[in-house]
Design an enzyme around this catalytic site. Structure first.
Site, mmCIF file in Angstrom:
data_model
loop_
_atom_site.group_PDB
_atom_site.id
_atom_site.type_symbol
_atom_site.label_atom_id
_atom_site.label_comp_id
_atom_site.label_asym_id
_atom_site.label_seq_id
_atom_site.Cartn_x
_atom_site.Cartn_y
_atom_site.Cartn_z
ATOM 1 N N ASP A 291 0.841 -1.210 0.000
ATOM 2 C CA ASP A 291 0.000 0.000 0.000
ATOM 3 C C ASP A 291 0.870 1.251 0.000
ATOM 4 O O ASP A 291 0.620 2.218 -0.731
ATOM 5 C CB ASP A 291 -1.002 -0.007 1.176
ATOM 6 C CG ASP A 291 -0.366 -0.337 2.523
ATOM 7 O OD1 ASP A 291 0.825 -0.740 2.565
ATOM 8 O OD2 ASP A 291 -1.060 -0.185 3.544
ATOM 9 N N ASP B 202 1.282 -7.124 -10.773
ATOM 10 C CA ASP B 202 0.282 -6.809 -11.792
ATOM 11 C C ASP B 202 -0.241 -5.397 -11.579
ATOM 12 O O ASP B 202 -0.291 -4.571 -12.495
ATOM 13 C CB ASP B 202 -0.868 -7.827 -11.705
ATOM 14 C CG ASP B 202 -1.983 -7.536 -12.696
ATOM 15 O OD1 ASP B 202 -1.667 -7.234 -13.858
ATOM 16 O OD2 ASP B 202 -3.167 -7.594 -12.304
#
Ligand code: IPM
Ligand code: MG
Length: 358
Positions: free
Chosen positions: A222, A246
């Site tokens: 994050d 990804d």
């Protein structure tokens, strides 16, 4: 030098044609064979990755891949969807190391949505593990919940898992790549919550002992997503798992202004590789001759460098791309109307690269 050419769906055939044209300009002899993949292969042979296409890919030194996918296939059973072709190739060929560079070309600084000073000179390399993690972990499926918040309810589940050798080999790839660049690796994890990524962090830390000349930092995913837009130039090499990679690689690609510029390579331990643009099949603009072929052309350059040992030819292509940008040529995705720039189509861009090579 045998190359499997897999154009795929959407804009795939248009952009791959330009990259093939560029390869044919080199005075090297390639054995190039084309085969259907993705939705195109489903239409032609009833499967997104036909046996014959897989066989061709496996017997080649490298694969030049366009893109797969179209909304019209989204309702097919999962094993028949175009995406299964790329996942199948990665798995069947053991293409575990995915290189996704995010480079901001000088002339395209204005195309980014970030302030120019944040991204001018940006050159980061995302190394994504590509054959493990929750993408491939078993078991997965649907069942009736026996516990959890709603016992007896229908539920779905996937499995996140990494073995020690899987983490070790991608860590080696990352440290060795960093040795040739800025000598810094950021390993992205979620060790504060996930067992799999505490293990990831521990194993990367251990492998790092063999690379004292490289600095290692650990970052939660994050925070990494935030730092990528806050201060992207602080990164050099980023290494992470399949799913985080990804997501972060799409984010990183947009820092540069256009995903239409970014190549990628997926390698196995025998240097066999699949080379594809980082963008997708863009069915909304397919067939209009406006797609940017540069990411695919730059992927062909990566192919020459990593799988075919032709670094000089790779340099020639990369220099030609810089030169067409300097000439002011822009496909619509990178056109910002600046003075001295001209809007061109897919084929004109490919032709200009060919011309710049001579
Ligand atoms: C990518 C794509 C693929 C992925 C899809 C098409 C399966 O998003 O290469 O990043 O999720 O890996
Ligand atoms: Mg993706």
């Amino acid at each position: 030098m045998k190359i499997a050419v897999l154009p795929g769906d959407g804009i795939g055939p248009e952009i791959v044609a330009e990259a093939v044209k560029v390869l044919e300009t080199l005075d090297l002899s390639f054995d190039m064979e084309t085969a259907p993949v993705g939705g195109a292969a489903y239409e032609a042979a009833g499967h997104p990755l036909p046996e014959s296409t897989l066989k061709l890919a496996k017997s080649s030194d490298a694969i030049l891949f366009g893109a797969v996918g179209d909304w019209k296939y989204d309702t097919l059973d999962r094993p028949l969807r175009p995406e299964q072709a790329i996942l199948g190739l990665r798995k069947e060929m053991g293409l575990f190391a995915n290189f996704r560079p995010a480079i901001c070309y000088e002339q395209l600084v204005g195309a980014s949505s970030l302030k120019p000073e944040l991204i001018a000179g940006l050159d980061i390399l995302i190394i994504r593990e590509l054959t493990g993690d929750i993408y491939f972990g078993q078991p997965r499926g649907r069942r009736t919940a026996s516990d959890g918040h709603f016992p007896g309810a229908e539920e779905a589940f996937d499995t996140m898992r990494y073995s020690k050798p899987e983490i070790e080999r991608i860590a080696h790839v990352a440290f060795q790549a960093a040795q040739k660049r800025g000598k810094k690796v950021t390993s992205v994890d979620k060790a504060n919550v996930l067992e799999t990524f505490q293990f990831w962090k521990d194993v990367v830390t251990e492998v790092h002992k063999q690379y004292p000349d490289v600095t290692l930092e650990h970052m939660y995913v994050d925070n990494a997503a935030m730092q990528l837009v806050k201060a992207p130039k602080k990164f050099d090499v980023v290494v992470t798992g399949n799913m985080f990679g990804d997501i972060l690689s799409d984010e990183a690609s947009m820092l540069t202004g256009s995903i239409g510029m970014l190549p990628s390579a997926s390698l196995n331990d025998q240097k066999q590789g699949l080379y594809e643009p980082s963008h997708g099949s863009a069915p909304d603009i397919a067939g209009q001759g406006i797609a940017n072929p540069l990411a695919t052309i730059l992927s062909a350059a990566m192919m020459l460098r990593f799988s075919l040992d032709q670094a000089a030819a790779a340099d020639r292509i990369e220099d030609a791309v810089k030169s067409v940008l300097a000439q002011g040529l822009r496909t619509p995705d990178i056109f910002a109307g600046e003075e001295g720039t001209t809007k061109v189509g897919t084929r004109e861009m490919g032709d200009a690269v060919v011309k710049a090579m001579s």
